[in-house]
Design a protein around this motif. Structure first.
Motif, PDB file in Angstrom:
ATOM      1  N   ALA A   9      20.301 -14.797  -0.996  1.00  0.00           N
ATOM      2  CA  ALA A   9      18.826 -15.198  -0.724  1.00  0.00           C
ATOM      3  C   ALA A   9      18.276 -15.998  -1.985  1.00  0.00           C
ATOM      4  CB  ALA A   9      18.066 -13.596  -0.885  1.00  0.00           C
ATOM      5  N   PRO A  10      18.550 -15.576  -3.301  1.00  0.00           N
ATOM      6  CA  PRO A  10      18.005 -16.160  -4.384  1.00  0.00           C
ATOM      7  C   PRO A  10      18.033 -17.636  -4.276  1.00  0.00           C
ATOM      8  CG  PRO A  10      19.706 -14.732  -5.109  1.00  0.00           C
ATOM      9  CD  PRO A  10      19.438 -14.339  -3.839  1.00  0.00           C
ATOM     10  N   LEU A  12      19.000 -19.505  -1.494  1.00  0.00           N
ATOM     11  CA  LEU A  12      18.289 -20.100  -0.487  1.00  0.00           C
ATOM     12  C   LEU A  12      16.756 -20.411  -0.833  1.00  0.00           C
ATOM     13  CD1 LEU A  12      19.769 -18.159   2.637  1.00  0.00           C
ATOM     14  CD2 LEU A  12      20.259 -20.195   1.946  1.00  0.00           C
ATOM     15  N   LEU A  13      16.189 -19.464  -1.571  1.00  0.00           N
ATOM     16  CA  LEU A  13      14.886 -19.526  -1.907  1.00  0.00           C
ATOM     17  C   LEU A  13      14.743 -20.607  -2.853  1.00  0.00           C
ATOM     18  CD1 LEU A  13      13.991 -15.709  -2.442  1.00  0.00           C
ATOM     19  CD2 LEU A  13      12.721 -17.325  -0.833  1.00  0.00           C
ATOM     20  N   VAL A  14      15.595 -20.904  -3.766  1.00  0.00           N
ATOM     21  CA  VAL A  14      15.446 -21.953  -4.810  1.00  0.00           C
ATOM     22  C   VAL A  14      15.785 -23.299  -4.411  1.00  0.00           C
ATOM     23  CG1 VAL A  14      16.671 -22.454  -6.784  1.00  0.00           C
ATOM     24  CG2 VAL A  14      15.654 -20.198  -7.074  1.00  0.00           C
ATOM     25  N   PRO A  16      15.274 -25.297  -1.808  1.00  0.00           N
ATOM     26  CA  PRO A  16      14.424 -26.606  -1.477  1.00  0.00           C
ATOM     27  C   PRO A  16      13.802 -27.021  -2.767  1.00  0.00           C
ATOM     28  CG  PRO A  16      14.038 -24.664  -0.072  1.00  0.00           C
ATOM     29  CD  PRO A  16      15.011 -24.086  -1.257  1.00  0.00           C
ATOM     30  N   GLY A  17      13.079 -26.275  -3.400  1.00  0.00           N
ATOM     31  CA  GLY A  17      12.257 -26.631  -4.531  1.00  0.00           C
ATOM     32  C   GLY A  17      13.440 -27.192  -5.717  1.00  0.00           C
TER      33      GLY A  17
ATOM     34  N   GLY B 100       8.857 -20.156  -3.350  1.00  0.00           N
ATOM     35  CA  GLY B 100      10.461 -19.648  -3.168  1.00  0.00           C
ATOM     36  C   GLY B 100      11.024 -19.760  -4.592  1.00  0.00           C
ATOM     37  N   ILE B 101      10.893 -20.618  -5.365  1.00  0.00           N
ATOM     38  CA  ILE B 101      11.702 -20.439  -6.736  1.00  0.00           C
ATOM     39  C   ILE B 101      11.092 -19.250  -7.658  1.00  0.00           C
ATOM     40  CG2 ILE B 101      12.034 -21.874  -8.942  1.00  0.00           C
ATOM     41  CD1 ILE B 101      11.842 -24.097  -7.327  1.00  0.00           C
ATOM     42  N   TYR B 103       9.493 -16.757  -6.675  1.00  0.00           N
ATOM     43  CA  TYR B 103       9.878 -15.295  -5.917  1.00  0.00           C
ATOM     44  C   TYR B 103      11.483 -14.954  -6.482  1.00  0.00           C
ATOM     45  CZ  TYR B 103      10.520 -11.329  -2.923  1.00  0.00           C
ATOM     46  OH  TYR B 103      10.832 -10.135  -2.437  1.00  0.00           O
ATOM     47  N   ALA B 104      12.334 -15.805  -6.270  1.00  0.00           N
ATOM     48  CA  ALA B 104      13.523 -15.799  -6.491  1.00  0.00           C
ATOM     49  C   ALA B 104      13.638 -15.543  -7.959  1.00  0.00           C
ATOM     50  CB  ALA B 104      14.535 -16.831  -6.175  1.00  0.00           C
TER      51      ALA B 104
END
Lengths: 287, 278
Positions: A9-10, A12-14, A16-17, B100-101, B103-104
């Motif tokens: 999860a982390p 995948l979240l990180v 794109p940015g 996204g960043i 939150y992670a």
């Protein structure tokens, strides 16, 4: 399955940015470093030759502007600390219920475009403007007195534009101080000055450091203030880099200058961090 | 302050002197505010000026003409529209990526989070000039034409870290027991996120969006390097300074200022009523 998802999860979240920052921050920096060591011109293209003499030439050609920018940066930063501290101190300790309102008032300039507020200063400081003209009429200032075009105007503009960036971090640091700690010092017979010097000041250091980090770098590399409020005798390195890129299209020299500027600024910030005894710059900055 | 009630008379003198210093600092703080506001006041004032010549520099009389003729300069109007369009696009993209960043980083411990923090710190502390210049070198060496797209790419780049920082701060203070309660009541991870976590971090996401919008709409330095022949609002002002700024710029500046302050005050009031009720 659930565990795999959670560990992924982390990322995948990180992703794109992170990719965006890699592509448009890290890669361009590398490209710029590489270009500064290339030879050629914009029509025929560039070839990597490791031609580091570009650095020597660029620095010797523009050392005046480079040094001037750093001097302006240091002077402006010192003035910023001196101007910002009392205001941040008062708001943090005596702002009471109106703290947020005072901070909001300090942020008002940000609702006006950076370029526009600087131009507004030119309007105020211009020789026949409403500030200098009446003073000259009244004989309080000599007829040939002027502010525009002087280092004072440029540094004044820089201080004006970056003041909130110094007040806020100092305020945040001071606001965190437990008043009881100061009271304890007073109870132990510290004079107000000693209590300030031995208790408040050390606790304010991280705030001042964050403020310096947020102001010294943009102030030293600024080219708007010296362009709008200065003259040819106040040219800063930012103006040189800007015109080397956008007017002369002299990419290797411009890249070399940008890289030199960034390196010098980073060295300056780290040296300052060491002098303050702040071992871990990142930790302070991350707070 | 409470200590002064019991203090012996000798101490009150000291306290009174300190009070004088405090008052001095109060006045000082207001002087700083006045100094910060002075150029804004001048900008607003000269939007009502009726200059005879080309230069809107000396006060010549009051007029509302420029408010009526706000959109009379086509290229200025299109510059403003371009700025707004880019700001909307850039802040939507950077809010999505930055959230996204943030939150992670706030929620998970994972390998690479240190590197992520480092690159965020680097983008926030690098000189804008160097970031703009390096993007220009990238676009030039890749042969990518400069324009609204490259401006947007650049604005997203420098906004992501700010959004991520704001969101991370909020996620770090999140009370995990609320999510556990949702899970105990049978909500799966997906439902818990959208029904519980997301509404809690939404104010931070919104702040991040507003911050990104403000950074984008006002950006001059990076835009100047990545714009090519496109003209945004700050670039137009920059270009017009040498020939004299038309009063319409002051009017637009005034309206943007008023709208910004209004939005800030309204969002602040909206988040406050709980405190007032208490």
């Amino acid at each position: 399955m659930g565990r795999v998802k959670r560990t992924l999860a982390p990322y995948l979240l990180v992703l794109p940015g992170g990719l965006w920052l890699l592509m448009f921050f890290a890669v361009p920096m590398a490209t710029m470093l590489s270009l500064s060591l290339q030879e050629g011109d914009i029509v025929n293209g560039y070839v990597f030759t490791g031609h580091w003499q570009t650095y020597v030439e660029a620095i010797s050609d523009y050392q005046t502007q480079l040094i001037r920018s750093l001097v302006y940066g240091v002077i402006a930063t010192i003035i910023l600390i001196v101007l910002a501290f009392p205001a941040a101190y008062w708001i943090a300790f005596y702002g009471g219920k109106r703290k947020a309102t005072y901070l909001f008032l300090l942020l008002l300039p940000f609702f006006v475009s950076f370029v526009l507020r600087t131009i507004s200063w030119r309007l105020i400081l211009t020789d026949d403007g409403f500030l200098l003209h009446p003073l000259k009429e009244a004989g309080l200032l000599p007829e040939n007195f002027h502010i525009l075009g002087t280092p004072a105007a440029v540094i004044g503009g820089l201080v004006y534009n970056f003041l909130p960036f110094m007040v806020l971090p100092i305020y945040v640091a001071l606001e965190r101080i437990d008043p009881r700690v100061v009271e304890a010092a007073r109870d132990l017979y510290a004079s107000p000055i000693t209590a300030f010097r031995k208790v408040i000041l050390p606790l304010a250091v991280p705030g001042v450091f964050a403020g310096v980090l947020m102001t010294f770098i943009p102030v030293s590399s600024d080219y708007v203030n010296s362009e709008v409020l200065g003259s040819s005798s106040t040219t800063m390195i930012g103006q040189v880099i800007q015109s080397q890129y956008l007017s002369s299209s002299n990419y290797p020299t411009a890249s070399a200058l940008s890289f030199t500027l960034m390196t010098v600024l980073l060295i300056g910030v780290f040296a300052y961090a060491r002098a303050l005894g702040t071992e871990d710059v990142m930790k302070v900055a991350a707070r | 302050m409470t200590a002064t009630l019991e203090a012996p008379p000798t101490r009150t003198v000291k306290v009174r002197r300190r009070f004088g210093g405090v008052q001095l600092m109060h006045v000082y703080t207001w002087l700083i505010v006045l100094w910060l506001v002075l150029p804004i006041f001048v900008m607003i004032l000269f939007g009502f000026n009726d200059p005879s010549g080309r230069y809107n520099q000396t006060w010549q009389g009051f007029t509302l003409k420029w408010y009526r003729e706000l959109f009379a300069l086509d290229d200025l109007t299109s510059a403003l529209i371009l700025s707004l369009v880019i700001a909307v696009a850039a802040s939507i993209i950077s809010t999505a990526l930055g959230t996204g960043i943030g939150y992670a980083l706030g929620r998970y411990k994972f390998r690479g989070s240190g590197g992520m923090n480092l690159i965020m710190f680097a983008t926030m502390s690098s000189p804008e000039l160097v970031m703009g210049a390096s993007l220009l070198t990238l676009f030039v060496s890749l042969g990518i034409g400069l324009g609204p797209i490259t401006i947007t790419i650049a604005h997203v780049m420098f906004s992501i870290s700010f959004v991520a920082t704001v969101v991370r701060a909020r996620v770090l203070t999140l009370d995990r027991s609320i999510e556990e309660a949702a899970a105990d009541l049978g909500a799966n991870a997906w439902t818990t996120f959208w029904k519980v976590t997301f509404p809690i971090i939404l104010p931070a996401v919104f702040s991040g969006f507003m911050l990104a919008f403000a950074l984008s709409v006002d950006d001059f330095v990076v835009t100047n390097f990545t714009a090519g022949t496109s003209i945004t609002f700050p670039l137009w002002i920059w270009g017009a300074t040498r020939v004299g700024l038309p009063p319409q710029v002051n009017v637009m500046g005034t309206l943007i200022f008023a709208a910004g302050v209004l939005i800030a005050v309204l969002t602040n009031l909206k988040s406050r009523p709980k405190k007032n009720a208490a």
